[in-house]
Design a protein around this motif. Structure first.
Motif, PDB file in Angstrom:
ATOM      1  N   CYS A 188      -6.356  32.158 -21.466  1.00  0.00           N
ATOM      2  CA  CYS A 188      -7.800  32.206 -21.681  1.00  0.00           C
ATOM      3  C   CYS A 188      -8.526  31.998 -20.357  1.00  0.00           C
ATOM      4  CB  CYS A 188      -8.169  31.105 -22.682  1.00  0.00           C
ATOM      5  SG  CYS A 188      -9.906  30.950 -23.079  1.00  0.00           S
ATOM      6  N   LEU A 189      -9.728  32.584 -20.236  1.00  0.00           N
ATOM      7  CA  LEU A 189     -10.594  32.338 -19.088  1.00  0.00           C
ATOM      8  C   LEU A 189     -11.943  31.825 -19.563  1.00  0.00           C
ATOM      9  CD1 LEU A 189      -8.567  34.591 -17.835  1.00  0.00           C
ATOM     10  CD2 LEU A 189     -10.387  34.893 -16.153  1.00  0.00           C
ATOM     11  N   ILE A 190     -12.484  30.843 -18.840  1.00  0.00           N
ATOM     12  CA  ILE A 190     -13.836  30.330 -19.079  1.00  0.00           C
ATOM     13  C   ILE A 190     -14.645  30.598 -17.814  1.00  0.00           C
ATOM     14  CG2 ILE A 190     -15.242  28.340 -19.654  1.00  0.00           C
ATOM     15  CD1 ILE A 190     -13.259  29.095 -21.874  1.00  0.00           C
ATOM     16  N   LEU A 191     -15.688  31.415 -17.940  1.00  0.00           N
ATOM     17  CA  LEU A 191     -16.472  31.834 -16.780  1.00  0.00           C
ATOM     18  C   LEU A 191     -17.921  31.396 -16.956  1.00  0.00           C
ATOM     19  CD1 LEU A 191     -15.101  35.501 -16.470  1.00  0.00           C
ATOM     20  CD2 LEU A 191     -14.151  33.393 -15.468  1.00  0.00           C
ATOM     21  N   CYS A 192     -18.349  30.411 -16.173  1.00  0.00           N
ATOM     22  CA  CYS A 192     -19.711  29.902 -16.250  1.00  0.00           C
ATOM     23  C   CYS A 192     -20.562  30.523 -15.143  1.00  0.00           C
ATOM     24  CB  CYS A 192     -19.711  28.388 -16.104  1.00  0.00           C
ATOM     25  SG  CYS A 192     -18.773  27.525 -17.390  1.00  0.00           S
ATOM     26  N   TYR A 193     -21.634  31.165 -15.546  1.00  0.00           N
ATOM     27  CA  TYR A 193     -22.576  31.857 -14.644  1.00  0.00           C
ATOM     28  C   TYR A 193     -21.860  32.484 -13.442  1.00  0.00           C
ATOM     29  CZ  TYR A 193     -22.796  26.772 -13.624  1.00  0.00           C
ATOM     30  OH  TYR A 193     -22.512  25.450 -13.433  1.00  0.00           O
ATOM     31  N   GLY A 194     -20.941  33.400 -13.768  1.00  0.00           N
ATOM     32  CA  GLY A 194     -20.072  33.985 -12.759  1.00  0.00           C
ATOM     33  C   GLY A 194     -20.795  34.864 -11.749  1.00  0.00           C
ATOM     34  N   ASN A 195     -20.345  34.772 -10.503  1.00  0.00           N
ATOM     35  CA  ASN A 195     -20.781  35.674  -9.434  1.00  0.00           C
ATOM     36  C   ASN A 195     -19.796  36.839  -9.445  1.00  0.00           C
ATOM     37  OD1 ASN A 195     -21.925  36.798  -7.167  1.00  0.00           O
ATOM     38  ND2 ASN A 195     -21.828  34.929  -5.931  1.00  0.00           N
ATOM     39  N   LEU A 196     -20.023  37.784 -10.342  1.00  0.00           N
ATOM     40  CA  LEU A 196     -18.984  38.736 -10.727  1.00  0.00           C
ATOM     41  C   LEU A 196     -19.201  40.171 -10.254  1.00  0.00           C
ATOM     42  CD1 LEU A 196     -18.718  37.514 -14.448  1.00  0.00           C
ATOM     43  CD2 LEU A 196     -17.239  36.850 -12.537  1.00  0.00           C
ATOM     44  N   GLY A 197     -20.422  40.486  -9.859  1.00  0.00           N
ATOM     45  CA  GLY A 197     -20.733  41.891  -9.603  1.00  0.00           C
ATOM     46  C   GLY A 197     -20.827  42.296  -8.161  1.00  0.00           C
ATOM     47  N   GLY A 198     -20.549  41.384  -7.226  1.00  0.00           N
ATOM     48  CA  GLY A 198     -20.709  41.702  -5.817  1.00  0.00           C
ATOM     49  C   GLY A 198     -22.113  41.366  -5.343  1.00  0.00           C
ATOM     50  N   PRO A 199     -22.390  41.602  -4.057  1.00  0.00           N
ATOM     51  CA  PRO A 199     -23.690  41.220  -3.491  1.00  0.00           C
ATOM     52  C   PRO A 199     -24.839  41.987  -4.127  1.00  0.00           C
ATOM     53  CG  PRO A 199     -22.428  42.560  -1.938  1.00  0.00           C
ATOM     54  CD  PRO A 199     -21.504  42.221  -3.058  1.00  0.00           C
ATOM     55  N   ARG A 200     -25.946  41.289  -4.323  1.00  0.00           N
ATOM     56  CA  ARG A 200     -27.162  41.894  -4.862  1.00  0.00           C
ATOM     57  C   ARG A 200     -28.188  42.027  -3.746  1.00  0.00           C
ATOM     58  NH1 ARG A 200     -27.800  42.483 -10.259  1.00  0.00           N
ATOM     59  NH2 ARG A 200     -26.105  41.723 -11.579  1.00  0.00           N
ATOM     60  N   GLU A 201     -28.601  43.261  -3.494  1.00  0.00           N
ATOM     61  CA  GLU A 201     -29.479  43.548  -2.365  1.00  0.00           C
ATOM     62  C   GLU A 201     -30.828  42.830  -2.474  1.00  0.00           C
ATOM     63  OE1 GLU A 201     -28.768  45.273   0.418  1.00  0.00           O
ATOM     64  OE2 GLU A 201     -26.703  45.380  -0.295  1.00  0.00           O
ATOM     65  N   ASN A 202     -31.299  42.562  -3.686  1.00  0.00           N
ATOM     66  CA  ASN A 202     -32.612  41.952  -3.867  1.00  0.00           C
ATOM     67  C   ASN A 202     -32.578  40.433  -3.863  1.00  0.00           C
ATOM     68  OD1 ASN A 202     -31.206  41.964  -6.295  1.00  0.00           O
ATOM     69  ND2 ASN A 202     -33.052  42.032  -7.540  1.00  0.00           N
ATOM     70  N   LEU A 203     -31.413  39.830  -3.609  1.00  0.00           N
ATOM     71  CA  LEU A 203     -31.276  38.380  -3.598  1.00  0.00           C
ATOM     72  C   LEU A 203     -30.702  37.941  -2.245  1.00  0.00           C
ATOM     73  CD1 LEU A 203     -29.727  37.788  -7.149  1.00  0.00           C
ATOM     74  CD2 LEU A 203     -32.129  37.516  -6.476  1.00  0.00           C
ATOM     75  N   PRO A 204     -31.532  37.397  -1.353  1.00  0.00           N
ATOM     76  CA  PRO A 204     -31.058  37.031  -0.014  1.00  0.00           C
ATOM     77  C   PRO A 204     -29.852  36.099  -0.015  1.00  0.00           C
ATOM     78  CG  PRO A 204     -33.449  36.965  -0.092  1.00  0.00           C
ATOM     79  CD  PRO A 204     -32.986  37.187  -1.499  1.00  0.00           C
ATOM     80  N   GLN A 205     -29.857  35.088  -0.911  1.00  0.00           N
ATOM     81  CA  GLN A 205     -28.714  34.176  -0.921  1.00  0.00           C
ATOM     82  C   GLN A 205     -27.448  34.875  -1.392  1.00  0.00           C
ATOM     83  OE1 GLN A 205     -28.644  30.165  -2.152  1.00  0.00           O
ATOM     84  NE2 GLN A 205     -30.773  29.740  -1.649  1.00  0.00           N
TER      85      GLN A 205
END
Length: 305
Positions: A188-205
């Motif tokens: 099983c995997l438990i994923l809390c607010y995962g950073n899963l999609g790669g960098p987001r251009e509209n989010l500097p951090q």
């Protein structure tokens, strides 16, 4: 491209964040501070949110194998401890911050909510170490723990539980360990607010943490670094929890959509008014404590089933 406005924060967590800011313990913004200063500020934040800790039967510091040498870890045992699986916890903090002490309250809460032992891994941080160092540390740590489970008084199966950047590492590590023939050991995997999609251009951090994490691979990230591009054909059941006031909420929704399209068992829970990293407020905000309890119910169904 501008970010879509998010819902307002829950009043309780907004008040808690205001209190921390007034005390000089707000979360650090590494895009505006030198790295050493950002880490020092983030350490103050972690110390503040861990000022009150859930009780736990015992803790024990361990040395386990990392990908390139020894790695620190910490074992938590609750008063009532089941012997059918243990939890491997992989912290968030953007790959660049945190350590064994930063998620103490979270790990204790998970152990108590699941009635199972928890082992937190202290993987190497970016930018001093770049991908795949963090993933490979988690893989090595998980494999070592499974190989030495009997001597540690642990079961022979482990649930990977990660937050934010740690959730990303859990997806990548599961793929590597499963491909090595140990699928049954990771049910099983438990994923809390995962950073899963790669960098987001509209989010500097988002751009900053991914750039530090990827290092020379930043201009052209490999698919092997992006959880959303990982093959899911044989994935185990996955629980995803995220707040709707989290800038990365779409990562969890998109990952859940991929699991649905590949007919993989999963559950997505979206918590109203909750920001990124909200489970850290387990001792001060009641909704934050629900994450571990909700995930524990899903985990229980999977393991018992």
């Amino acid at each position: 491209m501008t970010a879509t406005p998010l819902p307002s924060l829950d009043p309780l967590i907004a008040a808690e964040q205001a209190r921390l800011k007034a005390a000089g313990c707000a979360q650090a913004d590494p895009t505006v501070l030198p790295l050493a200063e950002a880490r020092a500020q983030q350490d103050r934040y972690f110390a503040a949110i861990n000022a009150r800790l859930p009780p736990i039967a015992s803790t024990r510091d361990l040395t386990v194998a990392g990908a390139e040498g020894d790695m620190r870890a910490r074992l938590y045992r609750p008063a009532i401890c089941r012997d059918d699986a243990f939890v491997v916890f992989v912290r968030g903090a953007g790959w660049w911050a945190g350590g064994l002490d930063s998620h103490e309250a979270v790990c204790r809460g998970i152990a108590n909510a699941t009635s199972r032992s928890v082992v937190a891994l202290d993987y190497r941080r970016s930018p001093e170490h770049v991908f795949p160092a963090q993933r490979d540390d988690v893989v090595a740590g998980v494999e070592w723990l499974l190989d030495h489970a009997d001597g540690l008084g642990l079961p022979d199966r482990a649930v990977l539980w990660g937050e934010s950047a740690g959730a990303s590492l859990c997806v990548l590590a599961w793929r590597r360990v499963a491909d090595a023939g140990r699928t049954a050991a990771l049910p099983c995997l438990i994923l809390c607010y995962g950073n899963l999609g790669g960098p987001r251009e509209n989010l500097p951090q988002s751009k900053w943490v991914w750039e530090q994490y990827l290092g020379p691979a930043w201009p052209n990230p490999p698919d092997s670094a992006i959880p959303a591009k990982t093959g899911l054909h044989d994935f185990p059941p996955v629980w995803l929890g995220v707040g709707d006031a989290d800038p990365l909420v779409e990562d969890s929704r998109l990952f859940a959509g991929r699991l649905a399209r590949t007919n993989r068992r999963h559950e997505l829970v979206v918590y109203p008014g909750m920001p990124h990293g909200f489970s850290a407020y387990v001792e001060t905000v009641p909704v934050a404590a629900e994450v571990a309890r909700d995930a524990a119910v899903f985990m229980e169904q999977v393991i018992d089933g």
